[in-house]
Design an enzyme around this catalytic site. Sequence first.
Site, mmCIF file in Angstrom:
data_model
loop_
_atom_site.group_PDB
_atom_site.id
_atom_site.type_symbol
_atom_site.label_atom_id
_atom_site.label_comp_id
_atom_site.label_asym_id
_atom_site.label_seq_id
_atom_site.Cartn_x
_atom_site.Cartn_y
_atom_site.Cartn_z
ATOM 1 N N ARG A 112 0.837 -1.209 0.000
ATOM 2 C CA ARG A 112 0.000 0.000 0.000
ATOM 3 C C ARG A 112 0.872 1.260 0.000
ATOM 4 N NH1 ARG A 112 -2.883 2.444 4.751
ATOM 5 N NH2 ARG A 112 -4.340 3.972 3.899
ATOM 6 N N HIS A 116 0.537 3.960 -2.916
ATOM 7 C CA HIS A 116 0.091 5.326 -2.649
ATOM 8 C C HIS A 116 1.185 6.355 -2.930
ATOM 9 C CE1 HIS A 116 -3.822 4.677 -0.194
ATOM 10 N NE2 HIS A 116 -3.610 3.665 -1.022
ATOM 11 N N TRP A 256 -10.710 -8.615 1.961
ATOM 12 C CA TRP A 256 -11.396 -8.976 0.720
ATOM 13 C C TRP A 256 -11.429 -10.493 0.525
ATOM 14 C CZ3 TRP A 256 -8.253 -4.700 1.183
ATOM 15 C CH2 TRP A 256 -8.781 -3.468 0.770
#
Length: 345
Positions: A112, A116, A256
């Site tokens: 991440r 990002h 998820w």
Amino acid sequence: MALRMLLLGSARAAKLVANQQATRQLASAAGKSGGGGGVFLGLAALGAGAWAANEYGYINLSQAKQSLQGIQASMPQLGEPKKDYDAVRKAIENLLDAEDYDDGSFGPVLVRLAWHASGTYDAASGTGGSNGATMRWAPESEHAANAGLAVARKLLEPVKAAYPWISYADLWTLAGAVAIEAMGGPTIPWRPGRADKASGNDCPPDNRLPDAAQGAGHVRDVFGRMGFDDREMVALVGAHTLGRCHTDRSGYSGPWTNAPTTFSNLYFQELLNNKWRKKRWDGPLQYEDKSGQLMMLPADMALVWDKKFKKYVDLYAKDEEAFFKDFAAAFGKLMELGVPFPAAA
């Protein structure tokens, strides 16, 4: 005879003076060159002494020269430290496992961070992207989309301290690549060459990263701004096969998939084959499966509701190899956006 000896002595004295002057010049040059001056001066003085001893018959200069060459060969080479990226990779791998963090791995949060740091690129203005590592500074470090990433940045500080020659920008992106590979994913193309910015003046504006609450149009706007097509967009969203959402970061909650620390095509299988309903809770709109353990975001559901996106969801759900290949290419591209790599020779 006396005159001849005097002349010979004068010639030798002149040679000695000239040699001493050359030695001083070499020593001066070495002093200006930095930390190796002491070593260079010692070798120069030793050479001067050897010449004088040979001149007056005390030693054989040829033998002394061989000895000096041996000493010089044994001395450490001066200059920049060796940039051992394999060592950096191993140091990152050693940080990944953590029983007391999320699902037992820092891998997803490092992915991440790389995502990002890179996903702020704007092709029109040429701003943003991984080059600069501007998330070290406010306001970017405080953007809502980056909540929780201080964990990843702090985690990598010992690696930066151990290998200070690597830029933060290279370290963060390499950490994302290493994490994906260590969690069973494809080999991510990565190369060094990013530099760090000196302040937050180069931070990109807020709202350049995808908003999970939005639909297909927003996904295309954000990824299209960076130069990605529909297939690359779906592949990159497939990074949601890793990790989970946190209410104290994004406001959403849950993973998820049931294997959040394994890189696979399971995200697409769940998205396509599971049954999703709106979650009844006080938080933002998200979807859950029958068990209530798994979740999808509105931007995830947009991939199956949009016909152009869905064909790639279908493909990746059936063919993990195709997903791995496309993801590796797209993620490698993402991490290089806006980086001024030197032109190939």
